[in-house]
Design an enzyme around this catalytic site. Structure first.
Site, PDB file in Angstrom:
ATOM      1  N   PHE A  58       0.761  -1.251  -0.101  1.00  0.00           N
ATOM      2  CA  PHE A  58      -0.312  -0.202   0.401  1.00  0.00           C
ATOM      3  C   PHE A  58       1.050   1.595   0.080  1.00  0.00           C
ATOM      4  O   PHE A  58       0.428   2.584  -0.518  1.00  0.00           O
ATOM      5  CB  PHE A  58      -0.995   0.026   1.045  1.00  0.00           C
ATOM      6  CG  PHE A  58      -1.845   1.298   1.388  1.00  0.00           C
ATOM      7  CD1 PHE A  58      -2.783   1.637   0.007  1.00  0.00           C
ATOM      8  CD2 PHE A  58      -2.204   1.795   2.502  1.00  0.00           C
ATOM      9  CE1 PHE A  58      -3.371   2.614   0.258  1.00  0.00           C
ATOM     10  CE2 PHE A  58      -2.536   2.786   2.264  1.00  0.00           C
ATOM     11  CZ  PHE A  58      -3.300   3.658   1.653  1.00  0.00           C
ATOM     12  N   TYR A  59       1.858   1.226   0.603  1.00  0.00           N
ATOM     13  CA  TYR A  59       3.258   2.550   0.243  1.00  0.00           C
ATOM     14  C   TYR A  59       3.001   2.669  -1.501  1.00  0.00           C
ATOM     15  O   TYR A  59       3.624   2.174  -1.893  1.00  0.00           O
ATOM     16  CB  TYR A  59       3.824   2.162   1.533  1.00  0.00           C
ATOM     17  CG  TYR A  59       4.455   1.927   2.804  1.00  0.00           C
ATOM     18  CD1 TYR A  59       2.569   1.437   3.671  1.00  0.00           C
ATOM     19  CD2 TYR A  59       5.014   1.534   3.395  1.00  0.00           C
ATOM     20  CE1 TYR A  59       2.690   1.738   4.832  1.00  0.00           C
ATOM     21  CE2 TYR A  59       4.857   0.674   4.758  1.00  0.00           C
ATOM     22  CZ  TYR A  59       3.468   1.244   5.807  1.00  0.00           C
ATOM     23  OH  TYR A  59       3.704   0.484   6.427  1.00  0.00           O
ATOM     24  N   SER A  60       3.054   3.597  -1.322  1.00  0.00           N
ATOM     25  CA  SER A  60       3.509   4.671  -2.706  1.00  0.00           C
ATOM     26  C   SER A  60       1.996   4.006  -3.640  1.00  0.00           C
ATOM     27  O   SER A  60       3.211   3.847  -4.761  1.00  0.00           O
ATOM     28  CB  SER A  60       4.628   5.234  -2.881  1.00  0.00           C
ATOM     29  OG  SER A  60       5.065   6.058  -2.068  1.00  0.00           O
ATOM     30  N   LEU A  61       1.355   3.189  -2.722  1.00  0.00           N
ATOM     31  CA  LEU A  61       0.882   1.721  -4.233  1.00  0.00           C
ATOM     32  C   LEU A  61       1.880   1.540  -4.928  1.00  0.00           C
ATOM     33  O   LEU A  61       1.507   1.110  -6.049  1.00  0.00           O
ATOM     34  CB  LEU A  61      -0.144   2.463  -5.466  1.00  0.00           C
ATOM     35  CG  LEU A  61      -1.609   3.717  -4.467  1.00  0.00           C
ATOM     36  CD1 LEU A  61      -2.392   4.160  -5.438  1.00  0.00           C
ATOM     37  CD2 LEU A  61      -2.370   2.607  -3.992  1.00  0.00           C
TER      38      LEU A  61
END
Length: 331
Positions: A58-61
């Site tokens: 999910f981090y920075s997709l």
């Protein structure tokens, strides 16, 4: 650097774990560092002896995994690294783009491995609890991921203690892989996990790897930081007078010691019973070095009392009821 076993496993991790939410793309969040700015911090972490790196799809997709994986694997042998990533939050608009279903977990682990550039993860973490998927389905899928060699161990994050215990029970009952770690929020301004979750982990030999030791910047003494001004969770979780009083107490203890407030706040977490490896976020090399210095800072009983005497219990922070949390007031 100090190294400890992660729970009852034989996996040895650094006492500090590099949290990577702030590495990836500033287009995702304004306080996130792009690749050129992220690399010096990641490389300094390696120099300081940190071997444990925590990512999430999910981090920075996904860009976060790409940046971290590319940087680390260019400068360290894969077997010297303990790489963790997480899955749960939606990565797209499709009905199966998130959650802990078998379909999503099997898709998510393959996507993470491609982005990071590795054949396996040392630790695969469920980022939250999924009430819409049977626990048996989730734990069976995680077991298969381990047996396939795509992950060596599994962990969990951010849920009620009863949910975590139930997932462990399902795995044990079926002879499946059990979680070896719990990643929960813990800092001087938020201690609710010390009621049930951390004692449960201590009893079961599960590693506790707390995140947000600075309460999303509140306890850093940097009131004007970009993240504190733009991260909506800072105000949502810590926008009350009790949190503010605790932040001021941390600053007083730090001033008397002649050290940074962040160092005191992180030393406080490292001294808590049951804590194995503390996650550290940083947007500058100097912040990472302060966290390493916190390893050698031992707070006295009087200093801990000065910080702890302001604490007031509050509603648990997790995805299930944040919108209904009641702001706390001083005792």
């Amino acid at each position: 650097m100090q190294y400890l076993n992660l729970g009852r496993s034989g996996l040895k991790v650094s006492r500090l774990c590099m949290g990577t939410m702030s590495f990836g793309s500033s287009q995702w969040r304004p306080w996130v560092l792009d690749e050129a700015e992220s690399r010096p911090i990641l490389l300094r972490a390696l120099e300081l002896g940190i071997n444990f790196f925590d990512m999430a799809d999910f981090y920075s997709l996904g860009v976060g995994e790409e940046v971290v994986g590319r940087t680390l694997l260019q400068h360290a042998r894969r077997e010297q690294l303990v790489l963790a990533s997480k899955a749960f939050y939606a990565m797209g608009k499709g009905p199966n783009d998130g959650g802990l279903s078998r379909k999503h977990l099997l898709d998510a682990i393959d996507a993470s491995l491609r982005r990071i550039g590795t054949e396996y993860l040392d630790l695969y973490i469920v980022h939250g609890f999924d009430p819409d998927t049977p626990i048996e389905e989730t734990m069976a899928a995680l077991h298969d991921i381990v047996k396939s060699g795509k992950a060596r161990y599994i962990g969990a994050s951010t849920m009620y203690a009863w949910q975590f215990a139930k997932m462990q029970h399902v795995a044990e009952r079926n002879g499946w892989t059990r979680f070896i770690s719990m990643q929960c929020q813990l800092n001087a301004a938020y201690r609710e996990e010390e009621r049930e979750m951390i004692p449960y982990c201590q009893d079961q030999g599960i590693a506790v790897t707390p995140f947000s030791p600075l309460a999303r910047g509140l306890l850093s003494g940097a009131a004007d930081s970009l993240r504190k001004q733009t991260d909506n969770f800072t105000q949502e979780f810590y926008g009350d007078e009790v949190s503010w009083q605790i932040g001021k107490a941390v600053e007083r203890v730090a001033a008397a010691r002649g050290v940074a407030a962040a160092q005191v706040a992180q030393a406080w977490v490292l001294q808590r019973p049951g804590v194995t490896s503390m996650l550290v976020g940083a947007d500058a090399v100097s912040q990472l070095e302060l966290a390493v210095a916190a390893l050698d800072l031992r707070l006295s009983d009087a200093e801990c009392f000065e910080i702890d005497r302001h604490y007031t219990p509050c509603d648990v922070i997790n995805d299930h009821h944040n919108a209904q949390r009641i702001p706390r007031t001083p005792r």
